[in-house]
Design an enzyme around this catalytic site. Structure first.
Site, mmCIF file in Angstrom:
data_model
loop_
_atom_site.group_PDB
_atom_site.id
_atom_site.type_symbol
_atom_site.label_atom_id
_atom_site.label_comp_id
_atom_site.label_asym_id
_atom_site.label_seq_id
_atom_site.Cartn_x
_atom_site.Cartn_y
_atom_site.Cartn_z
ATOM 1 N N ASP A 139 0.870 -1.175 0.000
ATOM 2 C CA ASP A 139 0.000 0.000 0.000
ATOM 3 C C ASP A 139 0.909 1.228 0.000
ATOM 4 O O ASP A 139 1.481 1.587 1.033
ATOM 5 C CB ASP A 139 -0.917 0.009 1.223
ATOM 6 C CG ASP A 139 -2.125 -0.901 1.064
ATOM 7 O OD1 ASP A 139 -2.072 -1.798 0.199
ATOM 8 O OD2 ASP A 139 -3.105 -0.733 1.809
ATOM 9 N N LYS A 186 -6.348 3.098 -3.746
ATOM 10 C CA LYS A 186 -6.835 3.136 -2.370
ATOM 11 C C LYS A 186 -7.150 4.582 -2.021
ATOM 12 O O LYS A 186 -6.364 5.488 -2.303
ATOM 13 C CB LYS A 186 -5.789 2.552 -1.424
ATOM 14 C CG LYS A 186 -6.189 2.564 0.049
ATOM 15 C CD LYS A 186 -5.104 1.924 0.909
ATOM 16 C CE LYS A 186 -5.396 2.108 2.390
ATOM 17 N NZ LYS A 186 -4.328 1.534 3.247
ATOM 18 N N LYS A 193 -9.881 0.090 -3.234
ATOM 19 C CA LYS A 193 -9.831 -0.194 -1.798
ATOM 20 C C LYS A 193 -10.300 1.047 -1.054
ATOM 21 O O LYS A 193 -9.695 2.111 -1.165
ATOM 22 C CB LYS A 193 -8.414 -0.577 -1.353
ATOM 23 C CG LYS A 193 -8.309 -0.809 0.166
ATOM 24 C CD LYS A 193 -6.924 -1.281 0.568
ATOM 25 C CE LYS A 193 -6.786 -1.355 2.090
ATOM 26 N NZ LYS A 193 -5.445 -1.842 2.505
#
Length: 210
Positions: free
Chosen positions: A88, A150, A179
């Protein structure tokens, strides 16, 4: 709906101890959570504790994304070496807001090119971006072959919103997964984000939600 299978459980607070980490990883195993997301320092320990039965996700340049691309890449490669299979990565928010789009594109391409075969989720921190900026950075991620966009780190003024997910899904046109993260604390929120199009959720409230 098995919510646990959508969740990346976050253990990212600066004052988390090893004991906290160990207890939460064991609980994630018991609950069937998809992945555990930790700072790169703890990747090796999570892989060991879980006996690699959990997906280990490492955050990179968390939470501000302000490090240079070379340092981000080094940290990413070390995390993968230690046992992470997902990353991430916080995009350089300051560069993006400064209009340094060539640098943003180069950073994304540099990291993506050197981490093929792993799942990359770039955190764009939607709280700071205009809709136009969200769409432009999304296209950069898609062009680079990134698996996920994300929404948030959880450290900005707000996390994911329904409007963010709707916008990213519409603009992404099925070319990238989403996400949702930041401020997801209830089962109802989790289900709503999934119904809107999020394929993964990032939260530290996993056990309350499921």
């Amino acid at each position: 709906m098995d919510l646990a299978k959508y969740i990346d459980h976050s253990i990212l607070k600066p004052n988390h101890t090893f004991k906290d980490l160990e207890e939460q990883v064991v609980k994630c195993l018991e609950k069937g959570v998809y992945a555990v997301c930790v700072n790169s320092f703890w990747v090796k320990e999570v892989a060991r504790i879980s006996e690699r039965k959990l997906i280990v996700c490492s955050v990179i340049s968390f939470p501000f994304g302000a490090e240079g691309k070379e340092k981000k890449l080094y940290t990413a490669l070390k995390a993968l070496e230690d046992g992470a299979s997902e990353l991430d990565i916080v995009i350089n928010i300051s560069a993006l807001k400064s209009g340094l789009w060539d640098y943003v594109k180069e950073e994304v391409n540099t990291i993506t090119r050197n981490t093929q075969g792993f799942t990359r989720k770039f955190i764009i921190e939607t709280a700071y971006l205009t809709d136009e900026e969200k769409i432009r950075v999304l296209e950069i991620l898609i062009d680079a072959g990134v698996e996920f966009v994300k929404t948030s780190t959880g450290y900005a003024p707000r996390g994911a919103t329904e409007e963010d997910i709707i916008l990213l899904k519409r603009a992404g046109k099925g070319r990238i997964k989403i996400k949702a993260a930041g401020g997801i604390r209830t089962k109802e929120q989790a289900i709503e984000f999934i119904n809107l199009g999020a394929q993964r959720l990032g939260t530290s409230a996993t056990f309350e939600i499921i």
